[in-house]
Structure formats: C-alpha cells, structure tokens
Scaffold this motif. Structure first.
Motif, PDB file in Angstrom:
ATOM      1  N   ALA A 190       3.770  13.750  -0.509  1.00 28.36           N
ATOM      2  CA  ALA A 190       5.129  13.398  -0.114  1.00 28.36           C
ATOM      3  C   ALA A 190       5.578  12.160  -0.884  1.00 28.36           C
ATOM      4  CB  ALA A 190       5.188  13.124   1.380  1.00 28.36           C
ATOM      5  N   THR A 191       6.813  12.180  -1.391  1.00 26.09           N
ATOM      6  CA  THR A 191       7.385  11.014  -2.056  1.00 26.09           C
ATOM      7  C   THR A 191       8.454  10.420  -1.149  1.00 26.09           C
ATOM      8  OG1 THR A 191       6.936  11.886  -4.256  1.00 26.09           O
ATOM      9  CG2 THR A 191       8.611  10.173  -4.091  1.00 26.09           C
ATOM     10  N   ILE A 192       8.319   9.135  -0.847  1.00 29.19           N
ATOM     11  CA  ILE A 192       9.136   8.464   0.164  1.00 29.19           C
ATOM     12  C   ILE A 192       9.880   7.302  -0.484  1.00 29.19           C
ATOM     13  CG2 ILE A 192       9.028   7.152   2.332  1.00 29.19           C
ATOM     14  CD1 ILE A 192       6.378   8.747   2.870  1.00 29.19           C
ATOM     15  N   ILE A 193      11.165   7.127  -0.114  1.00 32.70           N
ATOM     16  CA  ILE A 193      11.922   5.976  -0.579  1.00 32.70           C
ATOM     17  C   ILE A 193      12.464   5.198   0.620  1.00 32.70           C
ATOM     18  CG2 ILE A 193      12.563   7.035  -2.779  1.00 32.70           C
ATOM     19  CD1 ILE A 193      15.361   7.519  -1.592  1.00 32.70           C
ATOM     20  N   CYS A 194      12.782   3.946   0.378  1.00 29.46           N
ATOM     21  CA  CYS A 194      13.326   3.064   1.418  1.00 29.46           C
ATOM     22  C   CYS A 194      14.637   2.481   0.857  1.00 29.46           C
ATOM     23  CB  CYS A 194      12.313   1.971   1.743  1.00 29.46           C
ATOM     24  SG  CYS A 194      12.841   0.779   2.998  1.00 29.46           S
ATOM     25  N   PRO A 195      15.742   3.243   0.913  1.00 29.11           N
ATOM     26  CA  PRO A 195      16.959   2.849   0.198  1.00 29.11           C
ATOM     27  C   PRO A 195      17.792   1.759   0.851  1.00 29.11           C
ATOM     28  CG  PRO A 195      17.320   4.919   1.341  1.00 29.11           C
ATOM     29  CD  PRO A 195      15.874   4.563   1.545  1.00 29.11           C
ATOM     30  N   ASN A 196      17.637   1.550   2.158  1.00 32.94           N
ATOM     31  CA  ASN A 196      18.585   0.706   2.874  1.00 32.94           C
ATOM     32  C   ASN A 196      18.049  -0.646   3.315  1.00 32.94           C
ATOM     33  OD1 ASN A 196      20.524   2.804   2.736  1.00 32.94           O
ATOM     34  ND2 ASN A 196      19.579   3.796   4.516  1.00 32.94           N
ATOM     35  N   HIS A 197      16.763  -0.879   3.141  1.00 34.72           N
ATOM     36  CA  HIS A 197      16.177  -2.135   3.622  1.00 34.72           C
ATOM     37  C   HIS A 197      15.316  -2.760   2.536  1.00 34.72           C
ATOM     38  CE1 HIS A 197      17.475  -1.408   7.781  1.00 34.72           C
ATOM     39  NE2 HIS A 197      17.188  -0.136   7.544  1.00 34.72           N
ATOM     40  N   ARG A 198      15.245  -4.070   2.561  1.00 32.54           N
ATOM     41  CA  ARG A 198      14.439  -4.818   1.617  1.00 32.54           C
ATOM     42  C   ARG A 198      13.636  -5.878   2.366  1.00 32.54           C
ATOM     43  NH1 ARG A 198      15.640  -1.001  -0.864  1.00 32.54           N
ATOM     44  NH2 ARG A 198      16.528  -0.836  -2.974  1.00 32.54           N
ATOM     45  N   PRO A 199      12.436  -6.201   1.887  1.00 28.18           N
ATOM     46  CA  PRO A 199      11.798  -5.596   0.727  1.00 28.18           C
ATOM     47  C   PRO A 199      11.213  -4.219   1.040  1.00 28.18           C
ATOM     48  CG  PRO A 199      10.320  -7.176   1.725  1.00 28.18           C
ATOM     49  CD  PRO A 199      11.620  -7.285   2.474  1.00 28.18           C
ATOM     50  N   GLN A 200      11.098  -3.399   0.011  1.00 34.21           N
ATOM     51  CA  GLN A 200      10.380  -2.137   0.153  1.00 34.21           C
ATOM     52  C   GLN A 200       8.889  -2.476   0.121  1.00 34.21           C
ATOM     53  OE1 GLN A 200      12.461   0.739  -2.816  1.00 34.21           O
ATOM     54  NE2 GLN A 200      12.832  -1.354  -3.542  1.00 34.21           N
ATOM     55  N   ILE A 201       8.130  -1.954   1.058  1.00 35.35           N
ATOM     56  CA  ILE A 201       6.712  -2.311   1.140  1.00 35.35           C
ATOM     57  C   ILE A 201       5.861  -1.045   1.153  1.00 35.35           C
ATOM     58  CG2 ILE A 201       4.940  -3.564   2.444  1.00 35.35           C
ATOM     59  CD1 ILE A 201       7.100  -5.240   3.701  1.00 35.35           C
ATOM     60  N   GLY A 202       4.754  -1.081   0.448  1.00 33.07           N
ATOM     61  CA  GLY A 202       3.808   0.032   0.479  1.00 33.07           C
ATOM     62  C   GLY A 202       2.386  -0.479   0.350  1.00 33.07           C
ATOM     63  N   THR A 203       1.454   0.207   1.020  1.00 34.97           N
ATOM     64  CA  THR A 203       0.039  -0.065   0.777  1.00 34.97           C
ATOM     65  C   THR A 203      -0.468   0.997  -0.186  1.00 34.97           C
ATOM     66  OG1 THR A 203      -0.654   1.213   2.731  1.00 34.97           O
ATOM     67  CG2 THR A 203      -0.326  -1.156   3.016  1.00 34.97           C
ATOM     68  N   VAL A 204      -1.295   0.586  -1.129  1.00 36.82           N
ATOM     69  CA  VAL A 204      -1.753   1.466  -2.205  1.00 36.82           C
ATOM     70  C   VAL A 204      -3.271   1.491  -2.210  1.00 36.82           C
ATOM     71  CG1 VAL A 204      -1.613   1.984  -4.668  1.00 36.82           C
ATOM     72  CG2 VAL A 204       0.287   0.805  -3.537  1.00 36.82           C
ATOM     73  N   ARG A 205      -3.815   2.684  -2.330  1.00 42.09           N
ATOM     74  CA  ARG A 205      -5.273   2.832  -2.263  1.00 42.09           C
ATOM     75  C   ARG A 205      -5.996   2.142  -3.406  1.00 42.09           C
ATOM     76  NH1 ARG A 205      -7.016   8.838  -0.328  1.00 42.09           N
ATOM     77  NH2 ARG A 205      -5.846   8.864   1.615  1.00 42.09           N
ATOM     78  N   PRO A 206      -7.110   1.486  -3.098  1.00 39.06           N
ATOM     79  CA  PRO A 206      -7.950   0.926  -4.161  1.00 39.06           C
ATOM     80  C   PRO A 206      -8.471   2.041  -5.072  1.00 39.06           C
ATOM     81  CG  PRO A 206      -8.574   0.049  -2.005  1.00 39.06           C
ATOM     82  CD  PRO A 206      -7.632   1.189  -1.751  1.00 39.06           C
ATOM     83  N   GLY A 207      -8.649   1.718  -6.346  1.00 42.70           N
ATOM     84  CA  GLY A 207      -9.240   2.663  -7.286  1.00 42.70           C
ATOM     85  C   GLY A 207      -8.269   3.627  -7.917  1.00 42.70           C
ATOM     86  N   VAL A 208      -7.023   3.648  -7.475  1.00 38.82           N
ATOM     87  CA  VAL A 208      -6.043   4.580  -8.039  1.00 38.82           C
ATOM     88  C   VAL A 208      -5.631   4.126  -9.440  1.00 38.82           C
ATOM     89  CG1 VAL A 208      -3.692   5.485  -7.813  1.00 38.82           C
ATOM     90  CG2 VAL A 208      -5.174   5.360  -5.810  1.00 38.82           C
ATOM     91  N   PHE A 209      -5.483   2.819  -9.631  1.00 41.34           N
ATOM     92  CA  PHE A 209      -5.052   2.279 -10.915  1.00 41.34           C
ATOM     93  C   PHE A 209      -6.173   1.457 -11.546  1.00 41.34           C
ATOM     94  CE2 PHE A 209      -1.216   2.857  -8.382  1.00 41.34           C
ATOM     95  CZ  PHE A 209      -0.440   3.622  -9.248  1.00 41.34           C
ATOM     96  N   LYS A 210      -6.130   1.347 -12.860  1.00 43.19           N
ATOM     97  CA  LYS A 210      -7.144   0.597 -13.598  1.00 43.19           C
ATOM     98  C   LYS A 210      -6.662  -0.828 -13.859  1.00 43.19           C
ATOM     99  CE  LYS A 210      -9.678   4.380 -14.520  1.00 43.19           C
ATOM    100  NZ  LYS A 210     -11.033   4.595 -14.020  1.00 43.19           N
ATOM    101  N   LYS A 211      -7.597  -1.760 -13.805  1.00 42.83           N
ATOM    102  CA  LYS A 211      -7.265  -3.127 -14.196  1.00 42.83           C
ATOM    103  C   LYS A 211      -6.934  -3.168 -15.685  1.00 42.83           C
ATOM    104  CE  LYS A 211     -11.005  -5.261 -12.756  1.00 42.83           C
ATOM    105  NZ  LYS A 211     -11.950  -6.356 -12.398  1.00 42.83           N
ATOM    106  N   SER A 212      -5.953  -3.965 -16.053  1.00 42.61           N
ATOM    107  CA  SER A 212      -5.663  -4.164 -17.469  1.00 42.61           C
ATOM    108  C   SER A 212      -6.741  -5.061 -18.075  1.00 42.61           C
ATOM    109  CB  SER A 212      -4.290  -4.806 -17.639  1.00 42.61           C
ATOM    110  OG  SER A 212      -4.282  -6.109 -17.043  1.00 42.61           O
ATOM    111  N   ASP A 213      -6.800  -5.095 -19.391  1.00 46.44           N
ATOM    112  CA  ASP A 213      -7.719  -6.009 -20.059  1.00 46.44           C
ATOM    113  C   ASP A 213      -7.258  -7.444 -19.820  1.00 46.44           C
ATOM    114  OD1 ASP A 213      -9.230  -3.915 -21.085  1.00 46.44           O
ATOM    115  OD2 ASP A 213      -8.015  -3.777 -22.914  1.00 46.44           O
TER     116      ASP A 213
END
Length: 334
Positions: A150-173
C-alpha cells in the motif's frame, strides 16, 4: 501544524555508548534524494548522551544540518524524555517531513510524536518517494499480511512522519562532511519521565545477532526439521563469517530465538550474500530479504517460491548439500 521549512528530518537513534544505530544512517541515503525533491535540506536529529560519534557518522553520510540534543536523561531511551525533546524541536523548526527507523524504540516514539503534533504516521515502510509538485511523501508498506503493498500519503498535515524498516536502504560511502551542527539545550525534568530503566536484559544470544549489519546471512526454515537442523547452518555460517538467520516458521516452532528472524515480523536485511536453506519463500519472508545483493536458495522442492527471487538455486536436501559446501569452502580457504 504548518511546516516552516521544506526540510526533511531523519531521526538518528543512538546506542547507550553514543554511537548511531545503523538504520538512522541508512535513512540518510533516501533522505538526500527526498529532501532534494522537496526543495529543502536533509537534517539529521541526534538525541542521546555523549553522542559525538553519532554526530560524526551523520556528518559523514550526507546530512546538510545536524540538530543535537545531548543530556544524561537521554542515555536510556524513555518515551517521555524523547517525545518531549523531539516534539519541542519539530515545533521550533517546522520540518515538512520526518523519517524514524522502525526499531523497537522508533515504533514507540513515532506514534507518540505524531499524535502530539496532530499529524499522520505511516508505519513499517519499505519504499519511499516524493511528489515534486506537492511535496507529499509516498510511503509504501506491506498490507494485508504482506500480500500487497500500500502507498500512503499525508496531504493535509505536517510534518509527514513515517517509520522505515532497518536494512531496506544501504548506507552511503563515508565522505568528509560539512554539515552545520546546531546544539539545542533541552532538558526534561525527572518528574516528567514516568518510567525508569532499572535493568536492561538482553534476549539470550541476541547480543551476537546483528542481522541488519551482516554482510552474509545463512538462514534456515521449516525444512531444517528441528533445532538440531540448524547445526549444519551454523557450521557454514562460521566458515563464512556469517550471521545465522531464520524464517518465522522455524522461530515459531521454538527451534531458534526470535532475534534470528528475517521477514515481515522479524528483521529486514540487505546483506551482500543471503543463503536460504529449507525456506519455501513465503511473501512475508521475501519482503524481509529481497534487497540482498545475491540470494542462494537450497531446497528440495523445485517449485518453491524462493527460487523466483534467487540468483542461484540448488535443488537438493540441505543436509547433503551444506556439509559439502562447507567442506569446499574450508578447502578453498586452505
């Protein structure tokens, strides 16, 4: 509340020794892209006690600005102290969006902060994007037991907040950072902190299980047949310098501790090499390891779904295949 800036914040969770947990540094990678699309800065928010190392890591991995709250009351995570500090910062600076790692603490902190700020929160995200015209974040997460995304947006309130699973993205160099560092003097009175950390008890064996930071993971599933079935998996992992993982089926059966679980209800991982042994490949498990660089599957069922995501597959009995593979690796290493 109204956003005062177009900045995107990443909450960089810290360990008790003041170092940064991996997930906060990982989130600076998509954060850079998203902040650019929103037209603002990438801001790392570091809260803890003695956090110089965490600040250094955020500086080296892409933050344009780092807001630091350092105090003894933040050495151990408590909902009250951290929520008070983070809400105070958001009200002062007014970011347009904020990401928090979906760790145990992050899953506790995110809802408390979003509720106090009267805004929405999307939990356990596995993909992120930004609509450049509106600045709305597209938060994508598994839904209905992981059977669809599911893709979810929060158009009417700020800040938009999300928790993101560890390991999904790679650390940059790591690079030489030039971030602006802002120190905020926030202290929380003892009577405002309604819980007290008396003792920290780690789950048995969990201190040795760093799935999210592992470069190689060897995992076992229902096909190992019992606790003893993990012995050849552990032998291969030892030879490779790998971490032992497991599917939910193996954990639910009590064959191995929950700290080893990979999948939607376990850890999301992205190692360089993931070896799945006796794992059929339920969508919930695949959701937790599909970002691995190379996937090797060993299963006696040629139609197992795990082979659909594997780069290399071996159709065979894991108890016959693993000892041979382990022995060949020993020979190759001399």
């Amino acid at each position: 509340m109204e956003a005062k800036t177009k900045d995107l914040w990443v909450f960089v969770e810290t360990n008790e020794d003041g170092t940064a947990k991996n997930v906060g540094i990982e989130l600076l990678t998509p954060g850079k892209m998203m902040a650019g699309k929103q037209g603002g800065q990438l801001v790392a928010v570091v809260i803890g006690s003695g956090v110089d190392e965490a600040v250094k890591a955020a500086n080296e991995h892409g933050a344009d600005k780092i807001i630091v709250v350092d105090g003894p009351e933040f050495k151990h995570y408590t909902t009250d102290a951290y929520a008070i500090a983070l809400v105070s910062l958001v009200e002062k600076y007014g970011p347009t969006s904020m990401m928090i790692g979906a760790t145990n603490n992050g899953r506790d902190l995110g809802p408390r902060v979003s509720c106090r700020l009267n805004t929405g929160l999307t939990a356990d995200c596995t993909a992120l994007d930004v609509d450049e015209e509106t600045g709305n974040v597209a938060w994508t997460r598994p839904a209905f037991g992981g059977n669809l995304m599911a893709t979810i947006i929060c158009p009417n309130h700020r800040p938009q907040i999300g928790t993101v699973r560890p390991g999904v993205f790679k650390k940059s160099d790591a690079v030489e950072g030039k971030a602006e560092i802002v120190k905020e003097d926030i202290h929380v009175a003892e009577e405002q902190i309604r819980t007290q950390v008396l003792e920290i008890i780690k789950e048995m064996d969990s201190e040795n299980v760093d799935l999210e930071g592992a470069e190689i993971i060897v995992s076992g599933g229902r096909g190992v047949g019992g606790p003893e079935g993990f012995e050849p998996i552990k032998a291969l992992a030892k030879e490779l310098g790998a971490t032992v993982g497991a599917s939910r089926a193996a954990v639910d059966a009590g064959w191995i501790a929950h700290a080893h679980q990979v999948g939607q209800t376990g850890k999301t991982v992205g190692p360089k090499l993931y070896i799945a042994c006796g794992i059929s490949g339920a969508i919930q498990h695949i959701a937790g390891m599909s970002s691995s660089d190379v996937v090797v599957a060993i299963n006696k069922d040629p139609d197992a779904p795990i082979f659909d995501v594997a780069d290399y597959g071996v159709v065979g009995n894991l108890f016959e295949v693993l000892p041979v593979l382990t022995e060949e690796i020993k020979k190759a290493r001399g």
